[in-house]
Design a protein around this motif. Structure first.
Motif, PDB file in Angstrom:
ATOM      1  N   LEU A  56       0.827  -1.207   0.000  1.00  0.00           N
ATOM      2  CA  LEU A  56       0.000   0.000   0.000  1.00  0.00           C
ATOM      3  C   LEU A  56       0.864   1.261   0.000  1.00  0.00           C
ATOM      4  O   LEU A  56       0.492   2.275  -0.599  1.00  0.00           O
ATOM      5  N   PRO A  59       2.523   1.673  -4.046  1.00  0.00           N
ATOM      6  CA  PRO A  59       1.593   1.096  -5.033  1.00  0.00           C
ATOM      7  C   PRO A  59       2.061   1.200  -6.474  1.00  0.00           C
ATOM      8  O   PRO A  59       1.494   0.569  -7.357  1.00  0.00           O
ATOM      9  N   ASP A  60       3.092   1.986  -6.726  1.00  0.00           N
ATOM     10  CA  ASP A  60       3.540   2.193  -8.104  1.00  0.00           C
ATOM     11  C   ASP A  60       4.656   1.243  -8.525  1.00  0.00           C
ATOM     12  O   ASP A  60       5.226   1.401  -9.601  1.00  0.00           O
ATOM     13  N   VAL A 176      -0.948  -1.451 -10.507  1.00  0.00           N
ATOM     14  CA  VAL A 176      -1.256  -0.515  -9.428  1.00  0.00           C
ATOM     15  C   VAL A 176      -2.589  -0.868  -8.778  1.00  0.00           C
ATOM     16  O   VAL A 176      -2.716  -0.906  -7.551  1.00  0.00           O
ATOM     17  N   THR A 179      -2.220  -4.036  -6.803  1.00  0.00           N
ATOM     18  CA  THR A 179      -1.456  -3.775  -5.588  1.00  0.00           C
ATOM     19  C   THR A 179      -2.340  -3.199  -4.497  1.00  0.00           C
ATOM     20  O   THR A 179      -2.298  -3.637  -3.338  1.00  0.00           O
ATOM     21  N   ARG A 180      -3.150  -2.224  -4.836  1.00  0.00           N
ATOM     22  CA  ARG A 180      -4.024  -1.599  -3.844  1.00  0.00           C
ATOM     23  C   ARG A 180      -5.059  -2.587  -3.331  1.00  0.00           C
ATOM     24  O   ARG A 180      -5.371  -2.606  -2.125  1.00  0.00           O
ATOM     25  N   LEU A 184      -4.908  -3.842   0.547  1.00  0.00           N
ATOM     26  CA  LEU A 184      -6.025  -3.566   1.441  1.00  0.00           C
ATOM     27  C   LEU A 184      -6.487  -4.820   2.160  1.00  0.00           C
ATOM     28  O   LEU A 184      -6.678  -4.836   3.381  1.00  0.00           O
TER      29      LEU A 184
END
Length: 220
Positions: A56, A59-60, A176, A179-180, A184
């Motif tokens: 988090l 995220p890039d 991205v 990843t988020r 989470l």
């Protein structure tokens, strides 16, 4: 995630801090004592929470980095669950927990073996792991009726099942986004597992003054 039907109400085999038996015990007993320790459950929770925070915060990062982080998370968690499986009272009760541990390890190897795989493949691996382990955790919570704080176990099961379904049904279209999404759910699962660990610590402390007998620890 298999669970025995034992309860700490009868008292643990060792002090609430999770001290292992004296040297010379057989390996199975050593693993059982370690798996019953609330500190071991805490370590398992952190093994879920920390990767979630990492993905988090950054995220890039590329899909390659995400696959490596998730792969390491699956491998480490698999090791924690393998040891926790030996805290079960009966060999038959260990089977679901051992299957869960093997599933995590295999999935981790798949992620690390080909970290440049597609987003869909990574989503499929993680989604299936969470869905299956969530169902096994729900079974554990239902079977272990005398387990303290079963609500935490039910919550962990529900989160894992929902996370698995979301990842499988709504695959991310970019690294991205994936990843988020994964970050989470890892954070949410890690927080719930922290609750399981501290609930088990409270149960051990309540049982510490009672006659000692074998008990079984939860595996969130």
């Amino acid at each position: 995630m298999g669970e025995s039907r034992g309860s700490p109400s009868a008292g643990p085999q060792y002090p609430p801090g999770g001290t292992a038996p004296a040297a010379g015990s057989d390996p199975e007993s050593l693993l059982a004592a370690l798996g019953q320790s609330w500190m071991w459950l805490l370590g398992s929770a952190l093994a879920t929470l920390v990767p979630g925070i990492i993905v988090l915060v950054w995220p890039d990062e590329t899909l390659h980095v995400l696959a490596v982080v998730i792969g390491l998370y699956l491998l480490v968690t698999g090791v924690f669950r393998f040891v926790s499986a030996f805290a079960r009272e009966g060999h038959g009760e260990r089977l679901p927990a051992l299957l869960t541990a093997v599933l995590f390890v295999v999935a981790g190897v798949l992620c690390l073996r080909n970290p440049l795989q597609t987003i869909a493949a990574l989503s499929l691996i993680v989604g299936m792991v969470w869905l299956v382990t969530g169902m096994l955790t729900a079974y554990t919570a239902i079977a272990a009726r005398d387990l303290p704080h079963r609500g935490f176990l039910f919550l962990a099961a529900a989160l894992a099942v929902v996370a698995g379904i979301v990842v499988l049904v709504l695959p991310a279209q970019s690294a991205v986004a994936l990843t988020r999404l994964l970050g989470l759910w890892l954070v949410l699962l890690g927080v719930v597992e922290l609750g399981v660990a501290f609930a088990w610590r409270a149960a051990l402390r309540r049982a510490s003054g009672r006659p000692r007998s074998r008990s079984s620890a939860p595996a969130a």
